[in-house]
Motif scaffolding. Structure first.
Motif, PDB file in Angstrom:
ATOM      1  N   TYR A 146       1.292  -3.662   4.389  1.00 16.75           N
ATOM      2  CA  TYR A 146       2.185  -3.025   3.429  1.00 16.75           C
ATOM      3  C   TYR A 146       3.461  -2.588   4.153  1.00 16.75           C
ATOM      4  CZ  TYR A 146       1.052   1.379   5.713  1.00 16.75           C
ATOM      5  OH  TYR A 146       0.927   2.371   6.649  1.00 16.75           O
ATOM      6  N   ASP A 192       5.602   1.651   0.332  1.00 19.55           N
ATOM      7  CA  ASP A 192       4.435   1.454  -0.536  1.00 19.55           C
ATOM      8  C   ASP A 192       3.184   2.124   0.020  1.00 19.55           C
ATOM      9  OD1 ASP A 192       5.919  -0.135  -2.324  1.00 19.55           O
ATOM     10  OD2 ASP A 192       5.575  -1.925  -1.093  1.00 19.55           O
ATOM     11  N   SER A 216      -0.808   1.785  -1.147  1.00 21.80           N
ATOM     12  CA  SER A 216      -1.715   1.177  -0.171  1.00 21.80           C
ATOM     13  C   SER A 216      -2.866   2.117   0.159  1.00 21.80           C
ATOM     14  CB  SER A 216      -0.947   0.808   1.105  1.00 21.80           C
ATOM     15  OG  SER A 216       0.094  -0.097   0.810  1.00 21.80           O
ATOM     16  N   CYS A 228       0.034  -6.544   0.505  1.00 19.84           N
ATOM     17  CA  CYS A 228       0.562  -5.798  -0.640  1.00 19.84           C
ATOM     18  C   CYS A 228       2.048  -6.109  -0.803  1.00 19.84           C
ATOM     19  CB  CYS A 228       0.352  -4.301  -0.433  1.00 19.84           C
ATOM     20  SG  CYS A 228      -1.385  -3.817  -0.310  1.00 19.84           S
ATOM     21  N   SER A 239       5.663  -6.262  -2.901  1.00 22.29           N
ATOM     22  CA  SER A 239       6.401  -5.454  -3.873  1.00 22.29           C
ATOM     23  C   SER A 239       7.879  -5.769  -3.710  1.00 22.29           C
ATOM     24  CB  SER A 239       6.153  -3.963  -3.636  1.00 22.29           C
ATOM     25  OG  SER A 239       6.788  -3.552  -2.438  1.00 22.29           O
ATOM     26  N   SER A 254       8.941  -4.888  -0.259  1.00 19.37           N
ATOM     27  CA  SER A 254       8.483  -5.636   0.912  1.00 19.37           C
ATOM     28  C   SER A 254       9.000  -7.065   1.005  1.00 19.37           C
ATOM     29  CB  SER A 254       6.947  -5.666   0.942  1.00 19.37           C
ATOM     30  OG  SER A 254       6.444  -6.437  -0.125  1.00 19.37           O
ATOM     31  N   PHE A 274       5.893  -5.941   8.519  1.00 14.52           N
ATOM     32  CA  PHE A 274       5.141  -6.533   7.412  1.00 14.52           C
ATOM     33  C   PHE A 274       5.236  -8.054   7.451  1.00 14.52           C
ATOM     34  CE2 PHE A 274       5.033  -8.126   3.003  1.00 14.52           C
ATOM     35  CZ  PHE A 274       3.763  -7.716   2.627  1.00 14.52           C
TER      36      PHE A 274
END
Length: 223
Positions: free
Chosen positions: A56, A60, A64, A108, A110, A113, A120
């Motif tokens: 993540y 976030d 997470s 994860c 988003s 990200s 990440f």
């Protein structure tokens, strides 16, 4: 009431012993498998919890951590840096080792990200390298969306993602179902030619890729 309960336990004990003496193995839901060892004694293989790495971005973290708590409540062994890393640890090496020793990698995604540079993206690339070394029909990487973001094309072309919005519970059930299904698929035969008696349909002990030199991982293929 106590006598009735003891009688029930004795019946289960007799059933267990009879199955073992017949050369069968008996699976106990959520615990593991009783079996007869080659030297004629009784053995028990404890259930090994699937280890799930959560990737993540900092923005976030709250979502997470929620997913971490949900997966832990389902009986899995999730790994999140904020919960697992200790002060003074070499965190890049620890994270790489955590990915390499995990049974599943949940990414994860988003709006925060997908376009952000940094750790990440590096974790995703390393997870893809790990998955590439495995058979094509093995599940390892499970992408999830926290919002209506665009999944990178490289992943979208090959792997089906799971949405945790607008219905978090539904998305969580899909993740849990995927992990349970793959865990059952990874189960190795207890021994050639032996039958297994089970109290329920739950999985036998997971043959962890980390402890079995990563021999069983599958990307989640598009239906």
């Amino acid at each position: 009431m106590r006598d009735k309960g003891n009688s029930h336990k004795r019946k289960i004990g007799r059933f267990l012993r009879q199955c073992l003496e017949e050369g069968k193995s008996v699976e106990i839901d959520g615990l593991g498998v009783f079996r007869m060892t080659p030297d004629g004694t009784y053995g028990f293989d404890a259930l090994q919890l699937p280890r799930i790495f959560l990737a993540y971005v900092r923005e976030d973290l709250k979502s997470s951590q929620r997913l971490y708590d949900n997966l832990a409540a389902e009986g899995f062994d999730p790994w999140l840096d904020k919960r697992k890393l200790l002060p003074g640890q070499n965190w890049p090496r620890s994270i790489e080792n955590a990915i390499d020793t995990s049974d599943f990698f949940v990414a994860c995604f988003s709006r925060n990200s997908v376009k952000k540079k940094g750790d990440f993206q590096a974790e995703i690339r390393y997870a893809l390298e790990c998955a590439r070394r495995q058979p094509l029909d093995d599940i390892f990487l499970i992408p999830v969306r926290l919002d209506d973001c665009k999944i990178p094309l490289r992943i979208q072309r090959e792997i089906q993602y799971i949405d945790l919005f607008p219905d978090w519970g539904r998305g969580l059930r899909r993740i849990v179902s995927t992990i349970h299904t793959e865990t059952r698929r990874r189960q190795a035969p207890i021994s050639s030619g032996q039958k297994s008696s089970a109290f329920s349909g739950s999985a036998r002990p997971l043959s962890s890729p980390a402890r079995a030199q990563r021999t069983s991982r599958r990307q989640l293929s598009r239906p």
